[in-house]
Design a protein around this motif. Structure first.
Motif, mmCIF file in Angstrom:
data_model
loop_
_atom_site.group_PDB
_atom_site.id
_atom_site.type_symbol
_atom_site.label_atom_id
_atom_site.label_comp_id
_atom_site.label_asym_id
_atom_site.label_seq_id
_atom_site.Cartn_x
_atom_site.Cartn_y
_atom_site.Cartn_z
ATOM 1 N N UNK B 24 -14.202 -73.392 12.135
ATOM 2 C CA UNK B 24 -14.757 -73.398 10.792
ATOM 3 C C UNK B 24 -14.112 -72.280 9.823
ATOM 4 N N UNK B 25 -13.600 -71.324 10.763
ATOM 5 C CA UNK B 25 -12.692 -70.374 9.897
ATOM 6 C C UNK B 25 -11.488 -70.808 9.332
ATOM 7 N N UNK B 26 -10.840 -71.829 10.041
ATOM 8 C CA UNK B 26 -9.920 -72.438 9.683
ATOM 9 C C UNK B 26 -10.074 -73.693 8.815
ATOM 10 N N UNK B 27 -11.111 -73.772 8.462
ATOM 11 C CA UNK B 27 -11.296 -74.972 7.344
ATOM 12 C C UNK B 27 -11.944 -76.161 8.002
ATOM 13 N N UNK B 28 -12.487 -76.120 9.014
ATOM 14 C CA UNK B 28 -12.816 -77.570 9.704
ATOM 15 C C UNK B 28 -14.061 -77.998 8.876
ATOM 16 N N UNK B 29 -13.841 -79.331 8.581
ATOM 17 C CA UNK B 29 -15.191 -79.947 8.153
ATOM 18 C C UNK B 29 -15.799 -80.856 9.224
ATOM 19 N N UNK B 30 -15.351 -81.010 10.344
ATOM 20 C CA UNK B 30 -16.120 -81.749 11.211
ATOM 21 C C UNK B 30 -15.255 -81.861 12.644
ATOM 22 N N UNK B 31 -15.925 -82.143 13.720
ATOM 23 C CA UNK B 31 -15.267 -82.247 14.872
ATOM 24 C C UNK B 31 -16.307 -82.903 15.972
ATOM 25 N N UNK B 32 -15.665 -83.523 17.022
ATOM 26 C CA UNK B 32 -16.583 -84.053 17.957
ATOM 27 C C UNK B 32 -16.671 -83.469 19.212
ATOM 28 N N UNK B 33 -17.796 -83.181 19.716
ATOM 29 C CA UNK B 33 -17.997 -82.448 21.051
ATOM 30 C C UNK B 33 -18.598 -83.355 21.984
ATOM 31 N N UNK B 34 -17.890 -83.547 23.116
ATOM 32 C CA UNK B 34 -18.429 -84.017 24.396
ATOM 33 C C UNK B 34 -19.060 -83.013 25.342
ATOM 34 N N UNK B 35 -20.388 -82.851 25.445
ATOM 35 C CA UNK B 35 -20.881 -81.903 25.759
ATOM 36 C C UNK B 35 -20.684 -81.273 27.467
ATOM 37 N N UNK B 36 -20.337 -82.563 28.380
ATOM 38 C CA UNK B 36 -20.003 -82.241 29.660
ATOM 39 C C UNK B 36 -18.692 -82.918 30.173
ATOM 40 N N UNK B 37 -17.820 -82.443 30.430
ATOM 41 C CA UNK B 37 -16.630 -82.818 31.157
ATOM 42 C C UNK B 37 -16.540 -82.043 32.719
ATOM 43 N N UNK B 38 -15.919 -82.614 33.660
ATOM 44 C CA UNK B 38 -15.557 -82.237 35.084
ATOM 45 C C UNK B 38 -14.103 -82.246 35.390
ATOM 46 N N UNK B 39 -14.066 -81.217 36.379
ATOM 47 C CA UNK B 39 -12.451 -81.312 36.537
ATOM 48 C C UNK B 39 -12.227 -80.193 37.401
ATOM 49 N N UNK B 40 -10.857 -79.744 37.505
ATOM 50 C CA UNK B 40 -10.281 -78.528 38.526
ATOM 51 C C UNK B 40 -9.397 -78.145 37.771
ATOM 52 N N UNK B 41 -8.998 -76.793 37.900
ATOM 53 C CA UNK B 41 -7.974 -75.992 37.262
ATOM 54 C C UNK B 41 -7.781 -74.891 38.058
ATOM 55 N N UNK B 42 -6.786 -73.923 37.309
ATOM 56 C CA UNK B 42 -6.562 -72.919 37.926
ATOM 57 C C UNK B 42 -7.647 -71.863 37.935
ATOM 58 N N UNK B 43 -8.707 -72.064 37.302
ATOM 59 C CA UNK B 43 -9.852 -71.063 37.529
ATOM 60 C C UNK B 43 -10.933 -71.829 38.379
ATOM 61 N N UNK B 44 -10.698 -72.734 38.941
ATOM 62 C CA UNK B 44 -11.672 -73.417 40.121
ATOM 63 C C UNK B 44 -12.187 -74.479 39.497
ATOM 64 N N UNK B 45 -13.144 -74.963 40.303
ATOM 65 C CA UNK B 45 -13.593 -76.208 40.076
ATOM 66 C C UNK B 45 -14.874 -76.057 39.112
ATOM 67 N N UNK B 46 -14.845 -77.289 38.000
ATOM 68 C CA UNK B 46 -15.728 -77.215 37.056
ATOM 69 C C UNK B 46 -16.543 -78.557 37.212
ATOM 70 N N UNK B 47 -17.533 -78.320 38.163
ATOM 71 C CA UNK B 47 -18.223 -79.731 38.540
ATOM 72 C C UNK B 47 -19.762 -79.839 38.065
ATOM 73 N N UNK B 48 -19.935 -79.017 36.784
ATOM 74 C CA UNK B 48 -21.293 -78.943 36.151
ATOM 75 C C UNK B 48 -22.534 -79.036 37.186
ATOM 76 N N UNK B 49 -22.281 -78.478 38.342
ATOM 77 C CA UNK B 49 -23.498 -78.348 39.271
ATOM 78 C C UNK B 49 -24.204 -77.027 39.165
ATOM 79 N N UNK B 50 -25.412 -76.908 39.611
ATOM 80 C CA UNK B 50 -26.099 -75.873 39.433
ATOM 81 C C UNK B 50 -27.216 -75.789 38.411
#
Lengths: 320, 97
Positions: B24-50
């Motif tokens: 918004x600070x950069x002047x955005x007038x809209x975006x799309x948000x996908x609230x949950x995605x899963x995967x794995x990366x250098x900071x570990x698993x993101x399995x939305x569990x718990x």
């Protein structure tokens, strides 16, 4: 430790359902509790324990134990994260040490609820205000964990303290437990009576179902610790034992009732895996949730509900 | 049809509030948000569990101009460097209606 106490605990249906959850993961079963149901169960348990505690407090008022318990509650929640941090800093990075210290300085509402169920089975009374102790002990460790991280890190990038305070004091668990407690105190008996089938009669069934879910969660998180070495396991068991022993000793010395001392020991020995991870993700994102969450959920929580509950009762009885 | 930049940001669910603020600070007038995605990366698993969102990632898609992307680039880089995540930028064409 009395074998009878251990046996009674192990044959308690909610504990058996916890084992069932662990077994389901070990068998690679596809048994799964949908997340909205898990969340509902955790909210229900907090609501019920808060309301019941408030009703009991409304009837019985505060005893002489209250001020001593308040002193212990504030003491443990402030001191545990500090000494835990300095132990953890020797083995982990600064962010991880701070996050784990906050985790173990805070409390587990589910362990507390399971402990109250254990006391009810043993017909041991406790003060309704212990629920207030639960709420009080939830937040200070979060603030202290962040402050310790802030103090020892080398970069100058500030963390917004107002955001941390806000998160620590307004997190869902604290709001629901305290709010239900106050509603329980304020509501006349006739008004609360209609809620009793919901908060009392089905409580144990919902607790059993929730512990099934906790068994599934704990089982899934075991794998995350396989590369972490022996230290998290040792810490996750020794620190709770130490804290519970200290609480039992102090409770006996201060002349607190058995039930209240026991619950204080359980709170001191427990670790948070709901409120603290939320706060840590926001304030110390460098910390690895793959470490502090499994330590609380896959090590300390199972240890506490399987071995800890009867063991801490034995400690309390020994230090009378 | 217009040329634009497509920015895809995958980061922790908790971090999206701050990312949206930067947009918004950069002047955005809209975006799309996908609230949950899963995967794995250098900071570990993101399995939305718990029971918390500590293991949950979200994905944000933002279509912007070159100038807006230039304004966002450095603040976003510094933020993602701290909290972790991934930022994918590609050229795209959008159909205005």
């Amino acid at each position: 430790m009395s074998i009878a106490l251990l046996q009674q605990n192990l044959l308690n249906p909610p504990i058996l359902f916890f084992f069932l959850g662990l077994l389901a993961i070990a068998m690679r079963s596809d048994l799964e509790i949908p997340q909205p149901i898990s969340k509902f169960l955790s909210l229900y348990l907090l609501f019920a324990i808060g309301l019941k505690g408030g009703v009991e407090l409304g009837h019985g008022g505060v005893s002489t134990d209250f001020s001593k318990l308040l002193f212990l509650a504030i003491g443990f929640s402030c001191i545990v994260p500090i000494y835990a941090f300095f132990i953890l800093k020797r083995k982990f990075s600064l962010p991880d040490a701070a996050a784990i210290a906050a985790t173990f300085g805070s409390v587990s509402a589910v362990t507390f609820i399971t402990a109250t169920s254990y006391l009810n089975e043993q017909d041991i009374a406790y003060g309704g205000y212990m629920v207030a102790m639960l709420a009080i002990m939830e937040s200070p460790a979060i603030i202290l964990g962040v402050m310790l991280f802030q103090k020892y890190r080398k970069t100058e990038q500030p963390i917004s303290t107002s955001k941390i305070w806000h998160e620590a004091l307004t997190n869902g668990s604290v709001v629901l437990v305290l709010g239900s407690l106050l509603i329980g105190i304020a509501s006349p008996d006739a008004a609360v009576e209609g809620l009793l089938p919901f908060t009392n009669d089905i409580f144990k069934g919902f607790l059993a179902f929730f512990l099934l879910d906790m068994g599934l969660l704990a089982g899934r998180r075991f794998r995350a610790l396989s590369k972490a070495g022996w230290f998290p396991w040792a810490f996750g068991i020794v620190l709770p034992l130490f804290n519970a022993t200290l609480a039992a000793l102090l409770g006996g010395w201060l002349g607190l009732s058995i039930g209240n001392t026991y619950l204080m020991a359980v709170l001191a020995a427990s670790a948070s895996y709901i409120a603290v991870p939320a706060a840590m993700r926001m304030s110390i994102p460098e910390a690895n949730p793959g470490l502090y969450v499994p330590m609380a959920l896959a090590i300390t929580f199972p240890f506490n509900i399987v071995v800890g509950l009867p063991l801490y009762m034995q400690l309390v009885l020994w230090f009378r | 049809m217009e040329n634009a930049k497509r920015v895809e940001i995958i980061a922790g669910a908790y971090d999206m509030r701050e990312i949206i603020r930067l947009l918004e600070k950069a002047g955005s007038d809209g975006y799309t948000l996908i609230p949950e995605v899963r995967g794995n990366g250098e900071r570990g698993s993101r399995d939305a569990d718990g029971l918390t969102e500590a293991f949950k990632n979200s994905m944000l898609i933002w279509v912007c101009t070159e100038k807006q992307w230039d304004d966002l680039r450095e603040p976003l880089r510094l933020f993602v460097q701290r909290v972790g995540g991934m930022v994918i930028v590609s050229d795209c064409t959008i159909l205005r209606h």
